[in-house]
Design an enzyme around this catalytic site. Sequence first.
Site, PDB file in Angstrom:
ATOM      1  N   ARG A  33       0.835  -1.213   0.000  1.00 33.41           N
ATOM      2  CA  ARG A  33       0.000   0.000   0.000  1.00 33.41           C
ATOM      3  C   ARG A  33       0.869   1.263   0.000  1.00 33.41           C
ATOM      4  O   ARG A  33       0.497   2.273  -0.616  1.00 33.41           O
ATOM      5  CB  ARG A  33      -0.944  -0.031   1.194  1.00 33.41           C
ATOM      6  CG  ARG A  33      -2.073  -1.080   1.008  1.00 33.41           C
ATOM      7  CD  ARG A  33      -2.725  -1.417   2.319  1.00 33.41           C
ATOM      8  NE  ARG A  33      -3.878  -2.301   2.192  1.00 33.41           N
ATOM      9  CZ  ARG A  33      -3.835  -3.629   2.037  1.00 33.41           C
ATOM     10  NH1 ARG A  33      -2.658  -4.262   1.948  1.00 33.41           N
ATOM     11  NH2 ARG A  33      -4.940  -4.355   1.966  1.00 33.41           N
ATOM     12  N   ASP A 326      -3.387 -15.578   7.369  1.00 30.92           N
ATOM     13  CA  ASP A 326      -2.132 -16.063   6.785  1.00 30.92           C
ATOM     14  C   ASP A 326      -1.324 -16.919   7.765  1.00 30.92           C
ATOM     15  O   ASP A 326      -0.292 -17.481   7.381  1.00 30.92           O
ATOM     16  CB  ASP A 326      -1.272 -14.875   6.331  1.00 30.92           C
ATOM     17  CG  ASP A 326      -1.900 -14.143   5.151  1.00 30.92           C
ATOM     18  OD1 ASP A 326      -2.698 -14.758   4.411  1.00 30.92           O
ATOM     19  OD2 ASP A 326      -1.593 -12.948   4.968  1.00 30.92           O
ATOM     20  N   ARG A 357      -4.235 -24.304   1.391  1.00 28.91           N
ATOM     21  CA  ARG A 357      -3.407 -24.469   2.603  1.00 28.91           C
ATOM     22  C   ARG A 357      -3.949 -25.527   3.558  1.00 28.91           C
ATOM     23  O   ARG A 357      -3.221 -25.983   4.443  1.00 28.91           O
ATOM     24  CB  ARG A 357      -3.253 -23.117   3.313  1.00 28.91           C
ATOM     25  CG  ARG A 357      -2.294 -22.213   2.540  1.00 28.91           C
ATOM     26  CD  ARG A 357      -2.063 -20.876   3.202  1.00 28.91           C
ATOM     27  NE  ARG A 357      -0.992 -20.181   2.503  1.00 28.91           N
ATOM     28  CZ  ARG A 357      -0.772 -18.875   2.582  1.00 28.91           C
ATOM     29  NH1 ARG A 357      -1.542 -18.101   3.348  1.00 28.91           N
ATOM     30  NH2 ARG A 357       0.237 -18.321   1.920  1.00 28.91           N
TER      31      ARG A 357
HETATM   32  C1  S3P Z   1      -3.972  -9.110   2.311  1.00 29.58           C
HETATM   33  C2  S3P Z   1      -5.197  -9.684   2.564  1.00 29.58           C
HETATM   34  C3  S3P Z   1      -5.377 -11.125   2.801  1.00 29.58           C
HETATM   35  C4  S3P Z   1      -4.068 -11.855   3.042  1.00 29.58           C
HETATM   36  C5  S3P Z   1      -2.971 -11.397   2.110  1.00 29.58           C
HETATM   37  C6  S3P Z   1      -2.729  -9.913   2.257  1.00 29.58           C
HETATM   38  C7  S3P Z   1      -3.899  -7.661   2.093  1.00 29.58           C
HETATM   39  O1  S3P Z   1      -5.979 -11.695   1.646  1.00 29.58           O
HETATM   40  O2  S3P Z   1      -4.235 -13.247   2.926  1.00 29.58           O
HETATM   41  O3  S3P Z   1      -1.776 -12.079   2.375  1.00 29.58           O
HETATM   42  O4  S3P Z   1      -2.781  -7.088   2.136  1.00 29.58           O
HETATM   43  O5  S3P Z   1      -4.958  -7.030   1.914  1.00 29.58           O
HETATM   44  P1  S3P Z   1      -7.592 -11.758   1.482  1.00 29.58           P
HETATM   45  O6  S3P Z   1      -8.073 -10.374   1.419  1.00 29.58           O
HETATM   46  O7  S3P Z   1      -7.814 -12.484   0.186  1.00 29.58           O
HETATM   47  O8  S3P Z   1      -8.085 -12.537   2.662  1.00 29.58           O
END
Ligand code: S3P
Length: 451
Positions: A33, A326, A357
């Site tokens: 971001r 995660d 997973r």
């Molecule tokens: C993330 C959101 C999560 C996470 C990913 C990073 C993010 O995914 O699993 O590693 O930075 O917004 P999801 O939004 O698909 O759950």
Amino acid sequence: MSHASPPRPLSVAAAGPLRGTLTVPGDKSISHRSLMFAGLAVGESRIRGLLEGEDVLATAAAMRAMGAQVVREADGTWRVHGVGVGGLLQPQVALEMGNSGTSTRLLMGLIASHAITATFVGDASLSKRPMARVTGPLSLMGATFTTSPGNRLPLTMRGLTPAVPIEYALPVASAQVKSAILLAGLNTPGITRVIEPVPTRDHSERMLRGFGARVDVEETPHGRVISIHGEAELSPQDIDVPGDPSSAGFWMVAASIVPGSDVTIRNVLMNPTRTGLVTALRLMGASIEEVGRRDVGGEAVADLRVRHAPLTAIEVPADLAPSMIDEYPVLFVAAAFARGTTVARGAHELRVKESDRIAAMAAALALAGVRTTEHEDGLSIDGRDGDPLAGTGTARVASLLDHRIAMSMAVAGMHARDAVTIDDAAPIATSYPAFLDTARSLGAQPQWIAA
Ligand code: S3P
């Protein structure tokens, strides 16, 4: 990245207690971001502590391809000159996303409200992941998509200016989908609204506000309603990226399961939308002490001292899922050492991460001598009450292009009778290039072996 690199098998055997102090790399979500928002601000932002893993580098390359100036200084600071909201340029090459779902889905959001065409390509893992969850709402805003079968990558999209603001209730708890819509809303006239039934990581909301966008968040009986006021102007920021709690999770579990361990992890992001693993491990009896909680750039961080402790099985509260999504693979490893059977349900999303997973960890743990029962939405793990795992002998765990499977099973090897061998640990570089160096600094002895 998408051209497959040769597999790098890794073997990890027990080598005694883990001891020492470490820092984890910058948070992956905040790193992506930072580059994207700085790339849309007018003027120069500086980012310190950026995660320099392959996933984040894919975001940096994509922002460059769309006109932002992104430069790494010799001291590790990143300087970004943005193009202004609405100013992204047509990329002249396909955007190479490697393994990174976050880069792909968030950038699709950014492009949706720019009148440019972009093609996204990725590795074999990313090319299997579902994109309908973002192409659906972004199509409602006016973007058009030509996808591979099943709404997958490679895909080409065309954004629309002006895009149409929408109000969208998330059908899955996903910060990536929420963020994609909010980012599309940045350059859309009027107010774009996302309703999330369950709170997910809130970095986009917090950081967009920090960059000067107007983002309102309201708690309602239907969930959190997040409204972004469009045609925003972002002003450049200085950002200190806090340490990634998802990377810290490997050391929390490693220190908890290896007898005699005492490890301090410095500067870990403690945003409550990210600390589910700390909560779950504490429920299991882990010794995790927070030292020096402080505020860095509007986010809570702390040092975590983790000492070995006997773990007890739990039923993992399903409402923790978004805040530890995660971390399930490494939680399953912790569960393998607990007393009793740990049951984790309500985590169906694990099936569509870098790998499935649930299936990947069931197979990996079975190979290392742990009994598990697979559920559609989770896994039950029969713990060994502190006994070391058998290890995999000459068999190799399949990491399936999934960094977190590789690192979780490397942690499992740190308390096993025989080594745990992983068929390919190269994917670790997507999120944690220094993982093996840090493991060695704590006393572990991971070894690369012949392919
Ligand atoms: C993330 C959101 C999560 C996470 C990913 C990073 C993010 O995914 O699993 O590693 O930075 O917004 P999801 O939004 O698909 O759950």
